[in-house]
Design an enzyme around this catalytic site. Structure first.
Site, PDB file in Angstrom:
ATOM      1  N   ASN A  87       0.805  -1.229   0.000  1.00  0.00           N
ATOM      2  CA  ASN A  87       0.000   0.000   0.000  1.00  0.00           C
ATOM      3  C   ASN A  87       0.839   1.280   0.000  1.00  0.00           C
ATOM      4  O   ASN A  87       0.413   2.299  -0.532  1.00  0.00           O
ATOM      5  CB  ASN A  87      -1.056  -0.025   1.120  1.00  0.00           C
ATOM      6  CG  ASN A  87      -0.464  -0.124   2.494  1.00  0.00           C
ATOM      7  OD1 ASN A  87       0.720  -0.419   2.661  1.00  0.00           O
ATOM      8  ND2 ASN A  87      -1.277   0.122   3.508  1.00  0.00           N
ATOM      9  N   GLU A 110       4.477  -4.161  12.450  1.00  0.00           N
ATOM     10  CA  GLU A 110       3.508  -3.086  12.181  1.00  0.00           C
ATOM     11  C   GLU A 110       2.341  -3.744  11.468  1.00  0.00           C
ATOM     12  O   GLU A 110       2.437  -4.068  10.282  1.00  0.00           O
ATOM     13  CB  GLU A 110       4.148  -2.022  11.281  1.00  0.00           C
ATOM     14  CG  GLU A 110       5.351  -1.321  11.878  1.00  0.00           C
ATOM     15  CD  GLU A 110       4.969  -0.305  12.938  1.00  0.00           C
ATOM     16  OE1 GLU A 110       3.809   0.127  12.980  1.00  0.00           O
ATOM     17  OE2 GLU A 110       5.843   0.034  13.748  1.00  0.00           O
ATOM     18  N   GLU A 160       8.287   2.708  14.546  1.00  0.00           N
ATOM     19  CA  GLU A 160       9.101   3.107  13.389  1.00  0.00           C
ATOM     20  C   GLU A 160       9.119   4.627  13.292  1.00  0.00           C
ATOM     21  O   GLU A 160       8.225   5.305  13.804  1.00  0.00           O
ATOM     22  CB  GLU A 160       8.516   2.511  12.111  1.00  0.00           C
ATOM     23  CG  GLU A 160       8.640   0.997  12.070  1.00  0.00           C
ATOM     24  CD  GLU A 160       8.367   0.408  10.697  1.00  0.00           C
ATOM     25  OE1 GLU A 160       7.424   0.866  10.031  1.00  0.00           O
ATOM     26  OE2 GLU A 160       9.106  -0.500  10.302  1.00  0.00           O
TER      27      GLU A 160
END
Ligand SMILES: NC(=O)c1ccc[n+]([C@@H]2O[C@H](COP(=O)([O-])OP(=O)(O)OC[C@H]3O[C@@H](n4cnc5c(N)ncnc54)[C@H](O)[C@@H]3O)[C@@H](O)[C@H]2O)c1
Ligand SMILES: O=CCCC(=O)O
Length: 418
Positions: A85, A187, A399
């Site tokens: 994505n 994540e 992150e």
């Protein structure tokens, strides 16, 4: 070298954006934004490399007969696995800190978007980053699961896995990584609530909803998934949202009028349609759906029209699944206590958004939401300085930000006897 790579990315931003639009379908304007977002991680971690410092520690011994200190060392070769994505930014958010911490790394991009990763690698090598320090390993979906994942996870030399993708795949990788006790950052998926209280600036809330719902056609891990609107402002919010959505333009990402591109695959369109159908079948109301022009439909893309569902209840499929498409699902609430309990009633905890003018409520609600990131009176929360990550089934680790490099460093403690 990282600074040179950053410059190469900026110099080649038009080409990188075109590749991302070709591979992922996103509007070119969004792809250009993603290039800058991706580049920001390389620049930020080039600077952060200079701040990876250890500590000196006071001696605990009576005659001060020892000297104690720590040094930061690279964790070791890293496996980095990314989704389709944000094919540029999800890669650089990992490669930047991995290299800045002094590690070599292997990037395994999504099978849908390998070219963005290969283009980044070309520019990295051009900037002087050695081939061996940053490798790209492409694989189709089955090979990724059956060979690449297991090979990399079983290899003792790989000391760290950093994964962005679905929760199911993240759990499988954590299980595999456990056998060689690798450090793991995950994540994963989300189910973000947007809570609009009756004291909110409703126009601002509508704009925030459009921004965080229709970015990348809703295929974003921090996309708004469940909208809770306090009952006295519910109808106003819905009417203003529908009016605003009428200006959205669905089409080819290369058309400059396009604001919503296609979904990633025909299967993704089927999936979103089936979530919408199943939700309507159990009593939700289809309040609005954009039209897709014949020309756009005939162009063959995987388009799904922006849609609003109201009268949604917590058990309905649209609130229970990560929609990953341009569907706004709205439910009414009465009290703060009620909405917090409903917003937290999910195993996911990535992002949450709240609109209110009450400063005490800002503190209460942002502290009570079981998520890693909260947007208050705004939804554009992603940038290289903020720590990005989730809790519960949305993942472990952060992150970006100063925390991002720590994930790629070991702390070594040295005790010197005098
Ligand atoms: N939390 C975040 O920062 C974040 C960011 C982007 C996307 N996501 C999540 O990613 C999902 C969408 O992306 P996707 O469909 O590409 O996810 P996915 O989990 O299917 O794939 C992600 C990557 O993992 C690889 N992969 C999948 N299964 C694997 C396995 N068993 N072993 C090794 N590799 C494997 C894929 O080839 C791909 O490269 C959504 O759930 C979204 O919320 C999360
Ligand atoms: O899809 C998840 C990542 C999106 C972002 O970094 O804002």
């Amino acid at each position: 070298m990282l600074t040179r790579w950053y410059t190469r990315i900026i110099e080649n931003s038009d080409d990188l954006a075109a590749i991302a639009t070709l591979e992922a379908g996103k509007p070119l304007r969004e792809a250009k934004g993603e290039v800058l977002y991706a580049a920001s991680f390389i620049q930020f971690f080039a600077h952060e490399a200079l701040r990876s410092t250890g500590d000196t520690i006071p001696s605990p011994h009576p005659q001060n007969k020892t000297r104690l200190w720590t040094v930061k060392q690279p964790v070791g070769p890293c496996a980095l696995i990314t989704p389709w994505n944000f094919p540029l930014a999800m890669a650089t958010r990992k490669i930047g800190p991995a290299l800045a911490a002094g590690n070599s790394c292997i990037l395994k991009p999504a099978p849908e978007t390998p070219l963005s990763a290969l283009a980044l690698k070309l520019l990295a090598n051009d900037a002087g980053i050695p081939n061996e320090a940053f490798q790209v390993l492409t694989a189709d979906r089955e090979n990724a699961k059956d060979i690449v994942g297991k090979e990399l996870m079983a290899d003792m030399r790989i000391r760290k896995v950093s994964f962005t993708g679905s929760t199911g795949a993240g759990i499988a990788l954590m299980e595999q990584a456990a056998k060689t006790v690798k450090r793991a950052s995950m994540e994963l998926g989300g189910n973000a609530p947007l809570i609009v209280f009756n004291d909110a600036d409703i126009d601002k809330a509508v704009e925030g909803c459009v921004g965080a719902k229709f970015r990348n056609a809703g295929q974003v891990c921090i996309a708004i998934n469940r909208v809770f609107v306090q009952s006295s402002v519910h109808d106003t919010f819905v009417n203003k949202l529908v009016a605003r959505m009428k200006s959205l333009r669905i089409g080819n990402g290369f058309d400059s009028n396009t604001t919503i591109g296609p979904l990633i695959t025909p299967l993704a369109v089927e999936r979103v349609q089936s979530i919408v159908n199943a939700t309507i079948a159990v009593g939700a109301q289809l309040t609005f759906q954009s039209t897709i022009s014949d020309a756009v439909r005939e162009s063959g893309g995987n388009f799904f029209p922006p849609t609003v569902l109201t009268n949604v209840t917590d058990s309905m499929p649209v609130f229970q699944s990560e929609i990953f498409g341009p569907v706004v699902a709205i439910s009414k609430f009465e009290t703060e206590e009620e909405v917090l309990s409903r917003a937290n009633n999910t195993p996911y905890g990535l992002a949450g958004y709240v609109y209110t003018r009450d400063v005490s409520r800002v503190h209460r609600v942002s502290e009570a939401l079981e998520v890693g990131m909260v947007g208050v009176n705004e939804t554009a929360i992603s940038n290289e300085l903020g720590p990005f990550g989730g809790v519960k089934l949305s993942g472990v680790g952060r992150e970006g930000s100063k925390d991002g490099i720590e994930e790629f460093l070991e702390t070594k403690y040295v005790s010197l006897g005098l």
